[in-house]
Write a protein that holds these residues in place. Structure first.
Motif, PDB file in Angstrom:
ATOM      1  N   VAL A 128     -10.842  -4.846  11.073  1.00 47.55           N
ATOM      2  CA  VAL A 128      -9.479  -4.517  11.370  1.00 47.55           C
ATOM      3  C   VAL A 128      -9.580  -3.259  12.236  1.00 47.55           C
ATOM      4  CG1 VAL A 128      -7.186  -4.036  10.427  1.00 47.55           C
ATOM      5  CG2 VAL A 128      -8.775  -5.730   9.386  1.00 47.55           C
ATOM      6  N   GLY A 149      -4.039  -2.208  12.761  1.00 47.02           N
ATOM      7  CA  GLY A 149      -4.122  -3.337  11.871  1.00 47.02           C
ATOM      8  C   GLY A 149      -4.277  -4.457  12.593  1.00 47.02           C
ATOM      9  N   LEU A 167      -6.631  -7.930  13.723  1.00 48.01           N
ATOM     10  CA  LEU A 167      -7.899  -8.618  12.958  1.00 48.01           C
ATOM     11  C   LEU A 167      -7.828  -9.751  14.036  1.00 48.01           C
ATOM     12  CD1 LEU A 167      -9.893  -9.267  10.885  1.00 48.01           C
ATOM     13  CD2 LEU A 167      -8.111 -10.507   9.673  1.00 48.01           C
ATOM     14  N   LEU A 200      -1.823  -7.550  10.862  1.00 47.04           N
ATOM     15  CA  LEU A 200      -1.583  -7.692   9.600  1.00 47.04           C
ATOM     16  C   LEU A 200      -0.845  -6.842   9.177  1.00 47.04           C
ATOM     17  CD1 LEU A 200      -5.216  -8.364   8.053  1.00 47.04           C
ATOM     18  CD2 LEU A 200      -3.402 -10.304   8.390  1.00 47.04           C
ATOM     19  N   ARG A 211      -2.236  -5.674   3.982  1.00 43.88           N
ATOM     20  CA  ARG A 211      -3.486  -5.027   4.052  1.00 43.88           C
ATOM     21  C   ARG A 211      -3.614  -4.088   2.771  1.00 43.88           C
ATOM     22  NH1 ARG A 211      -1.807  -3.286   9.196  1.00 43.88           N
ATOM     23  NH2 ARG A 211      -2.181  -0.857   8.592  1.00 43.88           N
ATOM     24  N   GLU A 212      -2.705  -3.584   2.175  1.00 45.26           N
ATOM     25  CA  GLU A 212      -2.433  -2.599   1.232  1.00 45.26           C
ATOM     26  C   GLU A 212      -2.982  -3.658  -0.118  1.00 45.26           C
ATOM     27  OE1 GLU A 212       0.236   0.107  -1.519  1.00 45.26           O
ATOM     28  OE2 GLU A 212       0.504   0.332   0.753  1.00 45.26           O
ATOM     29  N   ILE A 253      -7.597  -4.309   2.305  1.00 46.26           N
ATOM     30  CA  ILE A 253      -8.609  -4.342   3.501  1.00 46.26           C
ATOM     31  C   ILE A 253      -8.156  -3.165   4.326  1.00 46.26           C
ATOM     32  CG2 ILE A 253      -8.639  -5.711   5.545  1.00 46.26           C
ATOM     33  CD1 ILE A 253      -7.668  -8.096   4.065  1.00 46.26           C
ATOM     34  N   GLU A 254      -9.116  -2.360   4.765  1.00 45.12           N
ATOM     35  CA  GLU A 254      -9.255  -1.289   5.606  1.00 45.12           C
ATOM     36  C   GLU A 254      -9.903  -1.372   6.605  1.00 45.12           C
ATOM     37  OE1 GLU A 254     -10.595   2.023   3.107  1.00 45.12           O
ATOM     38  OE2 GLU A 254      -9.126   1.723   1.302  1.00 45.12           O
ATOM     39  N   ALA A 265     -13.511  -7.095   6.811  1.00 47.45           N
ATOM     40  CA  ALA A 265     -12.790  -8.217   6.323  1.00 47.45           C
ATOM     41  C   ALA A 265     -13.749  -9.470   6.654  1.00 47.45           C
ATOM     42  CB  ALA A 265     -11.478  -8.538   7.201  1.00 47.45           C
ATOM     43  N   SER A 321     -11.074  -8.357   1.769  1.00 48.80           N
ATOM     44  CA  SER A 321     -11.703  -7.121   2.121  1.00 48.80           C
ATOM     45  C   SER A 321     -13.297  -7.603   1.907  1.00 48.80           C
ATOM     46  CB  SER A 321     -11.375  -5.986   1.239  1.00 48.80           C
ATOM     47  OG  SER A 321     -11.954  -5.876   0.073  1.00 48.80           O
TER      48      SER A 321
END
Length: 140
Positions: free
Chosen positions: A10, A14, A16, A89, A94-95, A99-100, A103, A116
């Motif tokens: 990502v 944000g 992907l 995303l 994401r939170e 997922i930082e 992915a 994640s």
């Protein structure tokens, strides 16, 4: 049917990349929402519409039905793929999925899951797959 496992990152905004095999099946726009087990779920528009109909048919007086509907619908967002094959995303999704950066996109038949990388490795080791197959009545 969505199948396969793909590793992507990502970016800082944000976004992907959605694998081309998945994009072909998803169409112009599709829905991403919270999934079970801490992942995100992507539904093609027709699959999402079918799920919405099932949710709508649940009795409003049932607290579990209301909770499941809120979980799936309130967290849902329509996505479109940009010219580079990416989707944005939403930060809240994401939170939720933690997922930082790294992915994993996984085809699971009627939907795609986004994990994640750490959660995917932790929750999907498959060491007990023979036992699970037996419990499901010899599916294989």
């Amino acid at each position: 049917m969505f199948m396969g496992e793909y590793n992507h990152t990502v970016d800082a905004k944000g976004r992907l990349i959605v694998p081309s095999r998945f994009r072909e099946q998803l169409g112009e726009d599709f829905v991403v929402t919270r999934g079970l087990d801490g992942c995100l779920s992507i539904y093609a528009r027709d699959e999402w519409n079918a799920l919405e109909e099932k949710l709508h048919a649940l009795p409003y007086t049932n607290p579990a039905a209301r909770k499941l509907t809120r979980f799936l619908v309130a967290g849902a967002a329509t996505c479109e793929v940009d010219k580079q094959g990416r989707i944005l995303l939403p930060a809240a999704l994401r939170e939720y999925a933690k997922i930082e950066k790294d992915a994993v996109l996984v085809g699971t038949g009627s939907r795609i899951e986004i994990w994640s990388r750490d959660a995917w490795m932790e929750k999907n080791d498959f060491d007990d797959i023979e036992t699970i197959a037996e419990e499901l009545g010899g599916l294989l």
